[in-house]
Design an enzyme around this catalytic site. Structure first.
Site, PDB file in Angstrom:
ATOM      1  CG  ASP A   1      -6.852  -5.066   6.331  1.00  0.00           C
ATOM      2  OD1 ASP A   1      -6.339  -5.000   7.475  1.00  0.00           O
ATOM      3  OD2 ASP A   1      -7.475  -4.116   5.807  1.00  0.00           O
TER       4      ASP A   1
ATOM      5  CE  LYS B   1      -8.317  -3.060  14.207  1.00  0.00           C
ATOM      6  NZ  LYS B   1      -7.337  -3.192  13.140  1.00  0.00           N
TER       7      LYS B   1
ATOM      8  CE  LYS C   1     -10.554   0.668  11.487  1.00  0.00           C
ATOM      9  NZ  LYS C   1      -9.930   1.411  10.409  1.00  0.00           N
TER      10      LYS C   1
ATOM     11  CE  LYS D   1       8.667 -12.593 -13.921  1.00  0.00           C
ATOM     12  NZ  LYS D   1       9.458 -11.966 -14.964  1.00  0.00           N
TER      13      LYS D   1
ATOM     14  CG  ASN E   1      -0.216  -0.083   2.503  1.00  0.00           C
ATOM     15  OD1 ASN E   1       0.533   0.818   2.830  1.00  0.00           O
ATOM     16  ND2 ASN E   1      -0.398  -1.173   3.242  1.00  0.00           N
TER      17      ASN E   1
HETATM   18  N1  CTP Z   1      -3.609  -3.095  12.164  1.00  0.00           N
HETATM   19  C1  CTP Z   1      -2.779  -4.138  12.534  1.00  0.00           C
HETATM   20  N2  CTP Z   1      -2.799  -5.310  11.856  1.00  0.00           N
HETATM   21  C2  CTP Z   1      -3.621  -5.477  10.814  1.00  0.00           C
HETATM   22  C3  CTP Z   1      -4.467  -4.424  10.412  1.00  0.00           C
HETATM   23  C4  CTP Z   1      -4.426  -3.242  11.105  1.00  0.00           C
HETATM   24  O1  CTP Z   1      -2.009  -3.960  13.485  1.00  0.00           O
HETATM   25  N3  CTP Z   1      -3.617  -6.633  10.183  1.00  0.00           N
HETATM   26  C5  CTP Z   1      -3.593  -1.865  12.945  1.00  0.00           C
HETATM   27  C6  CTP Z   1      -2.987  -0.693  12.208  1.00  0.00           C
HETATM   28  O2  CTP Z   1      -1.601  -0.594  12.454  1.00  0.00           O
HETATM   29  C7  CTP Z   1      -3.762   0.452  12.826  1.00  0.00           C
HETATM   30  C8  CTP Z   1      -5.125  -0.106  13.153  1.00  0.00           C
HETATM   31  O3  CTP Z   1      -4.924  -1.529  13.205  1.00  0.00           O
HETATM   32  O4  CTP Z   1      -3.186   0.868  14.051  1.00  0.00           O
HETATM   33  C9  CTP Z   1      -6.210   0.203  12.172  1.00  0.00           C
HETATM   34  O5  CTP Z   1      -5.774  -0.139  10.872  1.00  0.00           O
HETATM   35  P1  CTP Z   1      -6.739   0.069   9.648  1.00  0.00           P
HETATM   36  O6  CTP Z   1      -6.060  -0.456   8.424  1.00  0.00           O
HETATM   37  O7  CTP Z   1      -7.247   1.477   9.622  1.00  0.00           O
HETATM   38  O8  CTP Z   1      -7.973  -0.785  10.080  1.00  0.00           O
HETATM   39  P2  CTP Z   1      -8.428  -2.231   9.773  1.00  0.00           P
HETATM   40  O9  CTP Z   1      -8.620  -2.931  11.065  1.00  0.00           O
HETATM   41  O10 CTP Z   1      -7.528  -2.889   8.781  1.00  0.00           O
HETATM   42  O11 CTP Z   1      -9.876  -1.991   9.165  1.00  0.00           O
HETATM   43  P3  CTP Z   1     -10.293  -1.364   7.769  1.00  0.00           P
HETATM   44  O12 CTP Z   1      -9.154  -1.582   6.819  1.00  0.00           O
HETATM   45  O13 CTP Z   1     -11.510  -2.128   7.417  1.00  0.00           O
HETATM   46  O14 CTP Z   1     -10.584   0.065   8.035  1.00  0.00           O
END
Ligand code: CTP
Length: 423
Positions: free
Chosen positions: A304, A369, A365, A314, A235
């Site tokens: 995610d 979390k 969140k 490859k 990303n």
């Molecule tokens: N995070 C994490 N591990 C993951 C996904 C997210 O530690 N696999 C943590 C990120 O570092 C951040 C928080 O969770 O502190 C929120 O991340 P974000 O990408 O905004 O949220 P998601 O839980 O992935 O939800 P969404 O993408 O649906 O908004």
């Protein structure tokens, strides 16, 4: 109320800023403190001991064996001190103290004293930024030595950068606050004050070392999830927010472990950096340090999802078309959630980048979390990735605080203040 009996032992080392030590002596004396001076031999090339003798009306400590009336001079000096301030302190003397070398009166006294040791380094910017100097400072901070950070500015050698000894009055004030138990004053400013005083000094800029002894973990940057040896999913995260927090925490004296995905940033010199690629590697690295940390900041943009199967060769068009056109994905571990649910004493801070309904998602969140705070920001439309500034909402169980757009470095200070006020 100042205790008239308190003795400041002032160590002066061989640096062009040694002349400022006279003003430091005067500042303490004006406030009613007794000052004794111990100098290195190199310091005497910059300022004559007679000056300190006249100012303090006390003998000036120079050599280990130069006081026939006191055969163990370093021990008596060490015992007399309520605080041992070394200002200015050269890179060399800092290195000696780090490794327990005691080859003159000043370094022997530093080893022998049980009083708080405060070091105000001053040197050329490149010497200051040198990995050896930064490493020694980090070790000393871990041992509880308090640092008064060098100022940025025009240096005696003609270079411009970090390395100037702060003003004598600032140094003396800081040490007096330490002695009177008020050292964390600047760091205790409220987040609102922090936002309003954006143009004023931050805790770090004023040299406040209020996070000495604290262990901080920061995740930063994107993760990289391999499809095959040459392709991957990732990303746009720049890692700037996480790096700003790591820098600010280190500047304030914390021992920092920065777990970073691939970014184009130079890591702060005084933090331990663990380079990782995938979410699973990032989780493993975070798990190794989480138990012992006091605060964890999960600023990484963790992917995610990852490809279910990583091809070890490859993938080729015409041969692996099916695999290339249908990459099956599986869920990555959620690092924040995993560790948030394991927390005992740690403050856990997550980040949320949202394109809409920022507060609703951030609050969800926070709960899901098990975080203590979510730093929420808006992304998309007019917001650019990799910006040096941001507008954030700090969401905790107590409510929401909004901060207008400002440099991430300043927001990092506010986030640290808020996080360390939670426990
Ligand atoms: N995070 C994490 N591990 C993951 C996904 C997210 O530690 N696999 C943590 C990120 O570092 C951040 C928080 O969770 O502190 C929120 O991340 P974000 O990408 O905004 O949220 P998601 O839980 O992935 O939800 P969404 O993408 O649906 O908004």
């Amino acid at each position: 109320m100042v205790n008239q009996q308190k003795t400041v032992l002032l160590g002066v080392t061989g640096c062009i800023a040694a002349y400022k030590a006279c003003e430091i002596v005067r500042a303490f004396q004006k406030a009613g403190y007794r000052v004794k001076v111990v100098m290195t031999e190199h310091a005497t090339h910059f300022i004559d001991p007679t000056t300190f003798r006249a100012l303090t009306r006390e003998p000036v400590g120079l050599g280990l064996f130069d006081d026939p009336s006191d055969p163990i001079h370093h021990i008596s000096l060490a015992q007399e001190a309520d605080v041992f301030l070394i200002a200015p302190c050269t890179a060399n003397v800092m290195a000696k103290i780090t490794y327990g070398l005691a080859d003159d009166l000043l370094t022997t006294t530093a080893l022998a004293t049980t009083a708080p040791l405060v070091i105000a380094p001053a040197m050329n910017v490149h010497m200051y930024e040198n990995a050896a100097t930064q490493h020694n400072m980090a070790i000393l901070k871990q041992r509880g030595v308090t640092f008064i950070e060098a100022d940025d500015g025009y240096l005696a050698c003609g270079d411009v950068g970090k390395g100037r000894l702060p003003e004598p009055e600032t140094i003396a004030r800081f040490v007096m606050d330490l002695l009177e138990g008020q050292v964390s004053g600047a760091a205790e400013q409220s987040p609102q004050q922090g936002a309003q005083q954006n143009s004023q000094q931050t805790a770090s800029q004023s040299g406040v070392q209020d996070l000495v002894g604290k262990r901080v973990v920061v995740t930063a940057g994107p993760t990289v999830e391999p499809i095959d040896p040459v392709r991957y999913l990732t990303n746009r995260s720049s890692g700037k927010f996480g790096y700003a927090i790591a820098q600010a925490a280190a500047d304030r004296g914390a021992s920092v472990t920065l777990i970073s995905g691939p970014v184009a940033l130079q890591p702060p010199a005084s933090v331990e950096v663990v380079h990782v690629e995938s979410a699973r590697d990032m989780l493993a690295a975070a798990e190794r340090v989480f138990d012992k940390c006091d605060a964890a900041f999960f600023a990484a943009a963790v992917a995610d999802l990852r490809p279910l199967n990583e091809a070890d060769q490859k993938l080729k068009k015409g041969i692996n078309d099916d695999l290339l056109s249908h990459i099956e994905l599986t869920e990555n571990p959620d690092i924040l959630s995993t560790l948030g649910h394991k927390k005992t004493h740690q403050v856990v801070v997550g980040f949320a980048a949202e394109t809409h309904d920022v507060l609703t998602y951030a609050q969800a969140k926070l709960q899901k979390k098990n975080a203590d705070m979510i730093v929420a920001n808006a992304v998309g439309a007019h917001k650019t990735f990799g910006s040096d500034t941001d507008e954030v909402w700090l969401v905790t169980a107590d409510g929401v605080e909004h901060y207008e757009e400002m440099p991430k470095a300043d927001l990092a200070q506010i986030i640290l203040d808020k996080a360390f006020a939670i426990n």
